[in-house]
Scaffold this motif. Sequence first.
Motif, PDB file in Angstrom:
ATOM      1  N   GLN A  72       5.573   4.611  23.621  1.00  0.00           N
ATOM      2  CA  GLN A  72       6.310   5.206  22.505  1.00  0.00           C
ATOM      3  C   GLN A  72       7.642   5.780  22.965  1.00  0.00           C
ATOM      4  OE1 GLN A  72       3.200   7.817  20.701  1.00  0.00           O
ATOM      5  NE2 GLN A  72       3.826   6.713  18.871  1.00  0.00           N
ATOM      6  N   THR A  73       7.621   6.364  24.159  1.00  0.00           N
ATOM      7  CA  THR A  73       8.854   6.934  24.695  1.00  0.00           C
ATOM      8  C   THR A  73       9.888   5.850  24.959  1.00  0.00           C
ATOM      9  OG1 THR A  73       7.630   8.739  25.703  1.00  0.00           O
ATOM     10  CG2 THR A  73       9.805   8.273  26.607  1.00  0.00           C
ATOM     11  N   LEU A  74       9.461   4.775  25.616  1.00  0.00           N
ATOM     12  CA  LEU A  74      10.395   3.691  25.912  1.00  0.00           C
ATOM     13  C   LEU A  74      10.911   3.070  24.616  1.00  0.00           C
ATOM     14  CD1 LEU A  74       8.535   2.056  28.931  1.00  0.00           C
ATOM     15  CD2 LEU A  74      10.635   3.398  29.020  1.00  0.00           C
ATOM     16  N   GLU A  75      10.034   2.921  23.644  1.00  0.00           N
ATOM     17  CA  GLU A  75      10.466   2.370  22.357  1.00  0.00           C
ATOM     18  C   GLU A  75      11.542   3.248  21.723  1.00  0.00           C
ATOM     19  OE1 GLU A  75       7.557   0.772  19.458  1.00  0.00           O
ATOM     20  OE2 GLU A  75       8.299   2.377  18.166  1.00  0.00           O
ATOM     21  N   ALA A  76      11.310   4.557  21.752  1.00  0.00           N
ATOM     22  CA  ALA A  76      12.293   5.466  21.150  1.00  0.00           C
ATOM     23  C   ALA A  76      13.641   5.384  21.860  1.00  0.00           C
ATOM     24  CB  ALA A  76      11.769   6.902  21.171  1.00  0.00           C
ATOM     25  N   MET A  77      13.629   5.026  23.146  1.00  0.00           N
ATOM     26  CA  MET A  77      14.880   4.898  23.914  1.00  0.00           C
ATOM     27  C   MET A  77      15.601   3.582  23.658  1.00  0.00           C
ATOM     28  SD  MET A  77      13.886   6.199  27.673  1.00  0.00           S
ATOM     29  CE  MET A  77      13.175   7.834  27.918  1.00  0.00           C
ATOM     30  N   GLY A  78      14.966   2.674  22.934  1.00  0.00           N
ATOM     31  CA  GLY A  78      15.621   1.414  22.653  1.00  0.00           C
ATOM     32  C   GLY A  78      15.131   0.246  23.495  1.00  0.00           C
ATOM     33  N   VAL A  79      14.047   0.435  24.243  1.00  0.00           N
ATOM     34  CA  VAL A  79      13.454  -0.702  24.943  1.00  0.00           C
ATOM     35  C   VAL A  79      12.810  -1.612  23.893  1.00  0.00           C
ATOM     36  CG1 VAL A  79      11.644  -1.415  26.564  1.00  0.00           C
ATOM     37  CG2 VAL A  79      13.070   0.585  27.075  1.00  0.00           C
ATOM     38  N   ASN A  80      13.143  -2.898  23.909  1.00  0.00           N
ATOM     39  CA  ASN A  80      12.613  -3.839  22.914  1.00  0.00           C
ATOM     40  C   ASN A  80      11.339  -4.509  23.346  1.00  0.00           C
ATOM     41  OD1 ASN A  80      15.704  -4.259  23.178  1.00  0.00           O
ATOM     42  ND2 ASN A  80      15.181  -4.585  21.017  1.00  0.00           N
TER      43      ASN A  80
END
Lengths: 316, 316, 316
Positions: free
Chosen positions: C91-99
């Motif tokens: 979830q953290t990586l997703e929020a940072m813009g990791v696709n």
Amino acid sequence: MEGGHVITIDALGTGTIERLLERAEQFAHSDRDEFRHVLRGNVMAPLFYEPSTRTRCSFEIAARRLGMDVIYFDADVSSVTKGESLWDTLQTLEAMGVNVAVLRHPRNDVYATLPGKLEMRLVNAGNGTLAHPTQALVDWLTMRQTFGTLYGLTVAIVGDVRHSRVARSNIAGLVRLGANPIVSGPDVFRDAEVECVAPYVPFEEALRDADVVMMLRIQRERLEENLAWEMDDYLHQYGLTEKRLELLKSRAIVMHPGPVNRGIELDEAVIEHDRSRIRQQVANGVYVRMAVLEYVLGRGMDREAHDQAGEVLPLR
Amino acid sequence: MEGGHVITIDALGTGTIERLLERAEQFAHSDRDEFRHVLRGNVMAPLFYEPSTRTRCSFEIAARRLGMDVIYFDADVSSVTKGESLWDTLQTLEAMGVNVAVLRHPRNDVYATLPGKLEMRLVNAGNGTLAHPTQALVDWLTMRQTFGTLYGLTVAIVGDVRHSRVARSNIAGLVRLGANPIVSGPDVFRDAEVECVAPYVPFEEALRDADVVMMLRIQRERLEENLAWEMDDYLHQYGLTEKRLELLKSRAIVMHPGPVNRGIELDEAVIEHDRSRIRQQVANGVYVRMAVLEYVLGRGMDREAHDQAGEVLPLR
Amino acid sequence: MEGGHVITIDALGTGTIERLLERAEQFAHSDRDEFRHVLRGNVMAPLFYEPSTRTRCSFEIAARRLGMDVIYFDADVSSVTKGESLWDTLQTLEAMGVNVAVLRHPRNDVYATLPGKLEMRLVNAGNGTLAHPTQALVDWLTMRQTFGTLYGLTVAIVGDVRHSRVARSNIAGLVRLGANPIVSGPDVFRDAEVECVAPYVPFEEALRDADVVMMLRIQRERLEENLAWEMDDYLHQYGLTEKRLELLKSRAIVMHPGPVNRGIELDEAVIEHDRSRIRQQVANGVYVRMAVLEYVLGRGMDREAHDQAGEVLPLR
């Protein structure tokens, strides 16, 4: 694709060395972004089986300034012992499209154990006590920037010559480039084979003769365990103190491949002294490695007509 | 090149903080590829001498969205103890053309031990218990997105205030931006110096007063070893449960710098609650760090006329 | 954005598999730089909670050839035990813009433990003994390049079938693609569930029947600890020796997912034999992963009309 591996200084033609230095000098005066197109789409893998900050970062920055992709590779130290597994790794990376592997390895015979040919290019970033060709090129570029030429320079290499790949690669080239390498340091670090080419001279005499004083890094473990010396003793007897700088010729410079043990090989004050070229060596590291990456991929400069087409594996 | 280091909130002008937040807000509404040209050719080195996933990834993504090269750097924890070796590392990276070093370090005095000046820019990604300026900027951006301004907001910072660099950087800025920071939590985590600026308020009273409830991360080791508390006790006494959310004002929000200890500082259900801004904080992490990277390199926004030209080393 | 996760072969429509293989074949004949624009600005995070050189490098090279940013992520093995912390990381990586997160994980149930939905795409780079879908796609592309089609091929999978995610993903798809998978190897490595689909055939008979012989990697620890076999015995009884190659049909090929234990599953000479497709599999790894990355992000090929929109979490 032309180009070839860069594994030892011996296999580089003298003309090739000169052109690598000239190309590195061009890079030194270029904009950060000017050469991004040159190796775009090519892939570099850093294979560091020994720890390294400066050489690894230097190669990575060089690769990116030429537009290369640099992949992350975690060299698992535990799987290094057999040359076989390294060979599998290299073949695998080659099959994936890696063009250049930059390899640092603890073994002197690592290249000799590779059993076959590679399309991919190898660049030796230091192996065992044998060779560190890109560091030697960095040192020569730095000398050239000061003196215009290496011809006729007396280069005093001081310290643990016996275990130094930097010393061996330097000496191999300096002679061919018309310089006069000499060595100095404690008796326990002397090496008979090296001294066939680069005569031993007592320390203070070497300082008086030298145009370039190249201090080698001392491994503390060796000092403490084998020699039972105090580190202060080392600085006192074979270190470059501010006081000893007074022995040098007026234009002589001080070099060190880094990282420096402050207060062992060099006095604190010597590192930042006007004569010191240590920081310039670090900066030149990027430019030389750009030239080498371009060279191994057969780009950017004409190859010497009678140069060997790089080194060919197996080396035995 | 203008710009300067970003080491503490104190050294940033209030106008600069405002402009950093505005610029971050612009980035929040931009396309992924829109700003690739801005810092193209510049090189960022992440120097993390403490473990980090979110801050490190956040800086790396921010750097790439601005077109920077990010090199791999493996901070060898064993070589950290002396400021001297960090200084050598920074000088070496600078000589190689690294423009920005993003540094996380366990010591409060790490910047004070750096003996000289750097051309390269330093961004503090957290040092000791002292400062974490980019996290504070992230928090303020998140507050501004909810309330339009920070002026007049009561911000309750709850938990291990004594050991929190996030708390210290927040409090340093909140006062200057016109907000009213208060602190709460167990007595053992109180800090007299902090309470000179941000008064201590009992927990449930703090929840009633707050516009923003900022829960700090608890280090389990501290709970278990020093306090001999059960973790359930902590949630019961000082954690934010769903029940306690009912004490909050209607528009109040919940924040946490992450990573959350579920069931210790926060109830599972609170993390995903409408009042929670935790995910938004993570997203803002990238935008704020883009603004900071641009700022330290002297790009992208006018500097405040009477602003200090960033921080200058040595800091002693 | 269309696209979906790629977690198991079962969830991919047969038409989608065919189109992924066709697209990979296009990439195999492309220039290094031709597709840099396709996924530019997208961010891939490699989350490897088990060691990997070849799969990780392969994904990284694939991502860069499509213009993606690849961030460095150090999977801390100590924090893996709870599905919860992985979920927070995602979830953290997703929020940072990791696709796209490329995930390798030791647990069979890792995807089932993820409690919610993600916008970000997951690509399974191997989990437990259950699934390794991109490796299966690599194997099928390699078979197609030799035989034109998979329809009607007998594929003998030999070795530690019980613990092999490569075997399970292969068998799941081979049946649907019209091939006939069979298995062989020591009794201790047999698996009743697998044999419902892929019948067990004695080793030398399997070699005589096969168009494709897929040798699985043996974990030395299993041989030595559980079986108390000598490694030489394994090669003698169930390894592919040069002698046994003579049993194969004239056009039959040999495959291995790598890395090979030389002298255990395969004789040294078999690895480089004309029948071996091992190196071709490695090269195909990059092309297949390019196709998969493009697919999960909803680019590059039409989705099958009645295909599921990828897999949806939670999988329970």
